[in-house]
Write an enzyme that holds these catalytic residues in place. Structure first.
Site, PDB file in Angstrom:
ATOM      1  N   ILE A   1       0.841  -1.199   0.000  1.00  0.00           N
ATOM      2  CA  ILE A   1       0.000   0.000   0.000  1.00  0.00           C
ATOM      3  C   ILE A   1       0.871   1.241   0.000  1.00  0.00           C
ATOM      4  CG2 ILE A   1      -1.835   1.273   1.190  1.00  0.00           C
ATOM      5  CD1 ILE A   1      -2.622  -1.336   2.588  1.00  0.00           C
TER       6      ILE A   1
ATOM      7  N   ASP B   1       9.494   7.971  -1.304  1.00  0.00           N
ATOM      8  CA  ASP B   1       8.860   9.064  -2.027  1.00  0.00           C
ATOM      9  C   ASP B   1       8.562   8.533  -3.421  1.00  0.00           C
ATOM     10  OD1 ASP B   1       8.105  11.311  -3.432  1.00  0.00           O
ATOM     11  OD2 ASP B   1       9.680  12.593  -2.631  1.00  0.00           O
TER      12      ASP B   1
ATOM     13  N   ASN C   1      -2.293   4.116  -3.854  1.00  0.00           N
ATOM     14  CA  ASN C   1      -3.163   5.069  -3.180  1.00  0.00           C
ATOM     15  C   ASN C   1      -2.571   6.473  -3.084  1.00  0.00           C
ATOM     16  OD1 ASN C   1      -5.242   6.021  -1.101  1.00  0.00           O
ATOM     17  ND2 ASN C   1      -3.342   6.093   0.093  1.00  0.00           N
TER      18      ASN C   1
ATOM     19  N   TYR D   1      -5.549  18.420 -11.315  1.00  0.00           N
ATOM     20  CA  TYR D   1      -5.912  17.216 -10.566  1.00  0.00           C
ATOM     21  C   TYR D   1      -6.796  16.307 -11.399  1.00  0.00           C
ATOM     22  CZ  TYR D   1      -8.076  14.214  -7.063  1.00  0.00           C
ATOM     23  OH  TYR D   1      -8.540  13.123  -6.367  1.00  0.00           O
TER      24      TYR D   1
ATOM     25  N   LYS E   1      -6.153  12.341 -12.639  1.00  0.00           N
ATOM     26  CA  LYS E   1      -7.030  11.206 -12.362  1.00  0.00           C
ATOM     27  C   LYS E   1      -7.600  10.601 -13.645  1.00  0.00           C
ATOM     28  CE  LYS E   1      -6.401  10.914  -7.990  1.00  0.00           C
ATOM     29  NZ  LYS E   1      -5.671   9.751  -7.419  1.00  0.00           N
TER      30      LYS E   1
ATOM     31  N   VAL F   1     -14.629  12.315  -0.298  1.00  0.00           N
ATOM     32  CA  VAL F   1     -14.214  11.496   0.834  1.00  0.00           C
ATOM     33  C   VAL F   1     -13.594  12.429   1.873  1.00  0.00           C
ATOM     34  CG1 VAL F   1     -12.839   9.538   1.638  1.00  0.00           C
ATOM     35  CG2 VAL F   1     -13.644   9.612  -0.749  1.00  0.00           C
TER      36      VAL F   1
END
Length: 257
Positions: A11, A64, A91, A157, A161, A190
């Site tokens: 993760i 990183d 993530n 952004y 995505k 979220v």
């Protein structure tokens, strides 16, 4: 039936928000974890908590994801017992500001693109060859409904995505002759530190993002990740969009007064 017990999960961005919730959810299922983030202190604290609560094996990597050499070297440094990675959760990601695209600083542009796109590419390129050795695995990319349509002030952004979506589709095509599955999970609002980061610590602006709507929680997203990756191996959910009630898409939100 628990298909996740004993699996090894990698993760990124694991210490906060959706990443942390995924770590806790997988630990509850008895999975072992490789957790990555930039803060060694937060990683150590989370590792201690997970081992104490669930008795699983946890390995941490200070990475990183924007640094390809760092990613490559850290993945190569994994102990043999952690090199059979069953599930990758890409993530790590962020947004910075809500400026018009031509007013955004080059530094902010680089940070968003390097984290959200290049970081995902670097990690995937390091992990998928390990999965191919066993001809099995699952890649989950945390995208956003912002990748489906732009909104005011979100061009950079949203573009990042959208790249997550097309990358996920392309990776799935590249792996179609293998037993590795790929899912793009696209949440709407979220409530995490996402907006605090976007507005560079301005809590009033951050809190207004979620005002008047019962936003999704990181646990909500983690539950969907667990569901998708826990399905039988003949099922691949290619894409999952999820929003709170009263959000129709990235731009259409009904807020109660």
């Amino acid at each position: 039936m628990n298909n996740l017990y004993g699996k090894t999960i990698f993760i990124t961005g694991a210490t906060k928000g959706i990443g942390r919730s995924c770590a806790l959810a997988y630990a509850e299922k008895g999975a072992n974890l490789i957790l990555t983030a930039r803060s060694s202190d937060l990683l150590d604290s989370l590792k201690e908590e997970l081992i104490r609560k669930y008795g699983i094996r946890v390995h941490t990597l200070v990475i990183d994801v924007r640094n390809s050499k760092d990613v490559e070297d850290k993945v190569k440094s994994l102990p043999e017992s952690f090199k059979k990675i069953d599930i990758l959760i890409n993530n790590a990601g962020l947004a910075l500001g809500l400026d018009k695209v031509y007013l955004a600083s080059p530094t902010d542009i680089d940070t968003v693109i390097d984290t959200n796109i290049k970081g995902m590419l670097y990690v995937t390129s390091a992990i998928v060859p390990l999965m191919l050795k066993n001809n099995s695995g699952y890649v989950v990319n945390i995208g956003s409904i912002a990748g489906d349509a732009a909104y005011a002030g979100g061009a950079i952004y949203c573009a990042s995505k959208a790249a997550v979506k097309t990358f996920s589709d392309g990776l799935r095509i590249d792996l179609v002759d293998s037993n590795i599955r790929v899912t793009n999970i696209k949440p709407g609002l979220v409530e995490t530190e996402f907006s605090k980061v976007r507005f560079k610590g301005d809590l009033e602006k951050a809190n207004n993002t979620y005002k008047g709507i019962d936003a999704l929680t990181p646990d909500d997203v983690a539950n969907v990740v667990i569901y998708a990756t826990g399905l039988p191996e003949n099922i691949q959910l290619t894409e999952i969009a999820m929003t709170p009630n009263h959000q129709a898409d990235g731009r259409t939100v009904h807020r109660e007064n």
